[in-house]
Write a protein that holds these residues in place. Structure first.
Motif, mmCIF file in Angstrom:
data_model
loop_
_atom_site.group_PDB
_atom_site.id
_atom_site.type_symbol
_atom_site.label_atom_id
_atom_site.label_comp_id
_atom_site.label_asym_id
_atom_site.label_seq_id
_atom_site.Cartn_x
_atom_site.Cartn_y
_atom_site.Cartn_z
ATOM 1 N N THR A 79 57.728 44.583 19.106
ATOM 2 C CA THR A 79 56.617 43.640 19.242
ATOM 3 C C THR A 79 57.107 42.208 19.119
ATOM 4 N N LEU A 80 57.991 41.927 18.166
ATOM 5 C CA LEU A 80 58.512 40.567 18.026
ATOM 6 C C LEU A 80 59.265 40.130 19.278
ATOM 7 N N CYS A 81 60.003 41.036 19.893
ATOM 8 C CA CYS A 81 60.715 40.737 21.141
ATOM 9 C C CYS A 81 59.715 40.420 22.246
ATOM 10 N N ALA A 82 58.674 41.237 22.385
ATOM 11 C CA ALA A 82 57.660 41.005 23.420
ATOM 12 C C ALA A 82 56.939 39.681 23.190
ATOM 13 N N LEU A 83 56.593 39.390 21.938
ATOM 14 C CA LEU A 83 55.919 38.119 21.623
ATOM 15 C C LEU A 83 56.825 36.932 21.950
#
Length: 100
Positions: A79-83
């Motif tokens: 999720t942090l990568c996508a954000l």
């Protein structure tokens, strides 16, 4: 006494981003020396790169900002990568900041 030294035009966006069933309110933008994002509900603000496509740097900065936080994002690398990728793309579209 504090004084205003300089003023700059503000270029920012407020967006709601969803990923894996969760929604995040993010305020992101450019400032005179780079870029930033904030997750107001999560009490997290991050200094980011304002350079086009600097995904790796911005991913690292988000990971550091959430390290040690009780929120579920602290261990959610996907999720942090996508954000980071979405926020970097939003910042890229904003005009540069100039003095008034």
């Amino acid at each position: 006494m504090a004084e205003i030294e300089r003023k700059y035009k503000c270029n920012c966006k407020e967006v709601s981003i969803t990923h894996n069933g969760s929604s995040y309110l993010v305020i992101c933008g450019k400032h005179i020396n780079g870029a930033y994002c904030a997750f107001p509900k999560l009490n997290v603000a991050v200094e980011l790169s304002g350079y086009d496509g600097d995904y790796g740097y911005n991913e690292k900065k988000l990971h550091l900002a959430f390290t040690g936080k009780e929120d579920c994002l602290s261990n959610d690398t996907e999720t942090l990568c996508a954000l980071a990728h979405l926020i970097t793309d939003i910042i890229r579209e904003l005009p540069d900041v100039l003095p008034f």
